[in-house]
Design an enzyme around this catalytic site. Structure first.
Site, PDB file in Angstrom:
ATOM      1  N   ALA A  29       0.812  -1.231   0.000  1.00 24.38           N
ATOM      2  CA  ALA A  29       0.000   0.000   0.000  1.00 24.38           C
ATOM      3  C   ALA A  29       0.840   1.273   0.000  1.00 24.38           C
ATOM      4  O   ALA A  29       0.315   2.344  -0.305  1.00 24.38           O
ATOM      5  CB  ALA A  29      -0.935  -0.002   1.208  1.00 24.38           C
ATOM      6  N   ARG A  75       6.377  -3.147   4.946  1.00 19.79           N
ATOM      7  CA  ARG A  75       7.414  -3.361   5.964  1.00 19.79           C
ATOM      8  C   ARG A  75       8.101  -2.059   6.349  1.00 19.79           C
ATOM      9  O   ARG A  75       8.437  -1.830   7.517  1.00 19.79           O
ATOM     10  CB  ARG A  75       8.447  -4.365   5.443  1.00 19.79           C
ATOM     11  CG  ARG A  75       7.986  -5.815   5.510  1.00 19.79           C
ATOM     12  CD  ARG A  75       9.037  -6.758   5.002  1.00 19.79           C
ATOM     13  NE  ARG A  75       9.275  -6.593   3.574  1.00 19.79           N
ATOM     14  CZ  ARG A  75      10.136  -7.324   2.872  1.00 19.79           C
ATOM     15  NH1 ARG A  75      10.849  -8.257   3.460  1.00 19.79           N
ATOM     16  NH2 ARG A  75      10.278  -7.127   1.583  1.00 19.79           N
ATOM     17  N   GLY A 111      -2.146  -7.889  -8.668  1.00 18.35           N
ATOM     18  CA  GLY A 111      -1.629  -7.090  -9.757  1.00 18.35           C
ATOM     19  C   GLY A 111      -0.140  -7.274  -9.951  1.00 18.35           C
ATOM     20  O   GLY A 111       0.447  -6.695 -10.854  1.00 18.35           O
ATOM     21  N   THR A 112       0.472  -8.086  -9.121  1.00 19.85           N
ATOM     22  CA  THR A 112       1.900  -8.380  -9.237  1.00 19.85           C
ATOM     23  C   THR A 112       2.107  -9.472 -10.261  1.00 19.85           C
ATOM     24  O   THR A 112       1.451 -10.509 -10.211  1.00 19.85           O
ATOM     25  CB  THR A 112       2.456  -8.845  -7.879  1.00 19.85           C
ATOM     26  OG1 THR A 112       2.181  -7.859  -6.899  1.00 19.85           O
ATOM     27  CG2 THR A 112       3.950  -9.082  -7.956  1.00 19.85           C
ATOM     28  N   ASN A 135      -2.543  -6.689 -16.157  1.00 21.28           N
ATOM     29  CA  ASN A 135      -2.691  -5.260 -16.413  1.00 21.28           C
ATOM     30  C   ASN A 135      -4.131  -4.860 -16.129  1.00 21.28           C
ATOM     31  O   ASN A 135      -5.063  -5.406 -16.721  1.00 21.28           O
ATOM     32  CB  ASN A 135      -2.322  -4.928 -17.864  1.00 21.28           C
ATOM     33  CG  ASN A 135      -2.121  -3.446 -18.089  1.00 21.28           C
ATOM     34  OD1 ASN A 135      -2.858  -2.611 -17.568  1.00 21.28           O
ATOM     35  ND2 ASN A 135      -1.112  -3.106 -18.875  1.00 21.28           N
ATOM     36  N   PHE A 136      -4.328  -3.899 -15.220  1.00 21.70           N
ATOM     37  CA  PHE A 136      -5.676  -3.469 -14.844  1.00 21.70           C
ATOM     38  C   PHE A 136      -6.263  -2.440 -15.805  1.00 21.70           C
ATOM     39  O   PHE A 136      -7.433  -2.090 -15.678  1.00 21.70           O
ATOM     40  CB  PHE A 136      -5.652  -2.859 -13.434  1.00 21.70           C
ATOM     41  CG  PHE A 136      -5.578  -3.870 -12.328  1.00 21.70           C
ATOM     42  CD1 PHE A 136      -6.707  -4.583 -11.941  1.00 21.70           C
ATOM     43  CD2 PHE A 136      -4.387  -4.111 -11.677  1.00 21.70           C
ATOM     44  CE1 PHE A 136      -6.647  -5.504 -10.914  1.00 21.70           C
ATOM     45  CE2 PHE A 136      -4.314  -5.033 -10.643  1.00 21.70           C
ATOM     46  CZ  PHE A 136      -5.447  -5.739 -10.259  1.00 21.70           C
ATOM     47  N   HIS A 192       8.492  -0.032 -19.802  1.00 22.25           N
ATOM     48  CA  HIS A 192       8.043   0.288 -18.451  1.00 22.25           C
ATOM     49  C   HIS A 192       9.089   1.128 -17.724  1.00 22.25           C
ATOM     50  O   HIS A 192      10.232   1.260 -18.175  1.00 22.25           O
ATOM     51  CB  HIS A 192       7.778  -0.995 -17.654  1.00 22.25           C
ATOM     52  CG  HIS A 192       6.502  -1.684 -18.026  1.00 22.25           C
ATOM     53  ND1 HIS A 192       6.391  -2.468 -19.156  1.00 22.25           N
ATOM     54  CD2 HIS A 192       5.289  -1.716 -17.418  1.00 22.25           C
ATOM     55  CE1 HIS A 192       5.153  -2.943 -19.231  1.00 22.25           C
ATOM     56  NE2 HIS A 192       4.467  -2.508 -18.193  1.00 22.25           N
ATOM     57  N   LYS A 211      10.642  -1.523 -12.474  1.00 25.27           N
ATOM     58  CA  LYS A 211       9.881  -2.761 -12.646  1.00 25.27           C
ATOM     59  C   LYS A 211      10.810  -3.952 -12.466  1.00 25.27           C
ATOM     60  O   LYS A 211      11.926  -3.974 -13.001  1.00 25.27           O
ATOM     61  CB  LYS A 211       9.229  -2.798 -14.025  1.00 25.27           C
ATOM     62  CG  LYS A 211       8.306  -3.998 -14.225  1.00 25.27           C
ATOM     63  CD  LYS A 211       7.480  -3.864 -15.485  1.00 25.27           C
ATOM     64  CE  LYS A 211       6.581  -5.073 -15.699  1.00 25.27           C
ATOM     65  NZ  LYS A 211       5.658  -5.307 -14.565  1.00 25.27           N
ATOM     66  N   GLY A 242       4.194  -8.861 -17.403  1.00 22.10           N
ATOM     67  CA  GLY A 242       3.053  -9.766 -17.385  1.00 22.10           C
ATOM     68  C   GLY A 242       2.086  -9.489 -18.519  1.00 22.10           C
ATOM     69  O   GLY A 242       1.482 -10.404 -19.082  1.00 22.10           O
TER      70      GLY A 242
END
Length: 266
Positions: free
Chosen positions: A10, A36, A98-99, A126-127, A154, A158, A164
């Site tokens: 996040a 973390r 999404g990873t 890919n969203f 990208h 990345k 992906g």
């Protein structure tokens, strides 16, 4: 009734956009977040939108132990996403991932595991809905123009290459046409890797540069013609409609689905 959501990663750029998305949607509720490096800090204060009353946890394992949730959105790294999905299986929480970077074998095993548990899950390379349409159009074009190469570009942070999105595009193209060996039969690379990664007879080229977000073009060559299908995400807001759609769709699934195109018409 609200959909209770945890975001892993996040504090990253995509994760921060997802937090903002959740705050804009009346029936979404942020109940947990993982970072973390930001453990213990208020999520909203860290990203500059004011206190949300939700603090960062150190790990997915700890947040799942302490929080009741429906969905985990994962924007972390390829090294830990499989473990996160397995933790979701144990907790009965639906992951929206999404990873990218999972292998075909790992995805196959996860599909079996989620189907056995009858738990919904999504892996979305890919969203961006425009990027999904690019993949679908590319698969259609490959039936008629089988000579193809992919160039994906990208940002330089990345972690995986090829992306992906390009791998999913390549899979759809391979399903739509017979394998075609491209280039001269005696072609030689003067420098190793100059021709890009090989997949089903064609090549994928990865570019990594500061200033880029997510970009891909699929080039189809034929006698006397070139067809280019291209998509550009100019900022990370372009991914948020797909995140919104994915969270809603996963609530009604009882198995793992790979690719946003699979849920667009559901």
């Amino acid at each position: 009734m609200s959909i209770r959501i945890i975001i892993a990663g996040a504090s990253g750029k995509m994760g921060q956009e997802a937090v903002k998305l959740i705050q804009r949607i009346a029936d979404f509720q942020l109940v947990g977040a993982v970072s973390r490096s930001e453990e213990g800090k208020d999520v909203g204060e860290m990203i500059g939108i004011g206190s949300l009353g939700v603090s960062f946890h150190r790990s997915v394992a700890t947040v799942l132990d302490e929080v009741e949730a429906d969905v985990l959105i994962d924007f972390t790294s390829p090294e830990c996403v499989k473990d996160h999905m397995e933790l979701c299986l144990q907790a009965g929480v639906r992951p929206v991932v999404g990873t990218t970077g999972l292998s075909e074998e790992e995805i196959d095993q996860l599909q079996k595991d989620f189907a056995e548990k009858k738990l919904g899950a999504l892996i979305i390379p890919n969203f961006a809905i425009g990027a999904v349409l690019m993949m679908v159009f590319a698969a259609k074009a490959a039936k008629y123009l089988p000579h193809v190469e992919i160039i994906e570009s990208h940002h330089d942070n990345k972690l995986d290459a090829p992306s992906g999105t390009s791998l999913k595009t390549a899979e759809l193209i391979a399903e739509a046409r017979k394998e075609v060996k491209q280039g001269h039969p005696s072609e030689q690379e003067v420098w190793e890797g100059a021709r890009g990664a090989y997949y089903s007879g064609f090549r994928i080229h990865s570019v990594r540069l500061p200033g880029l977000v997510a970009h891909q073009e699929v080039l189809f060559g034929g006698d006397g013609q070139l067809l280019t299908i291209r998509h550009d995400s100019l900022n990370r807001e372009s991914f948020m409609p797909g995140v919104d759609l994915s969270v809603r769709k996963v609530m009604n699934l009882d198995h793992l689905v790979y690719g946003l195109e699979e849920i667009l018409d559901m």
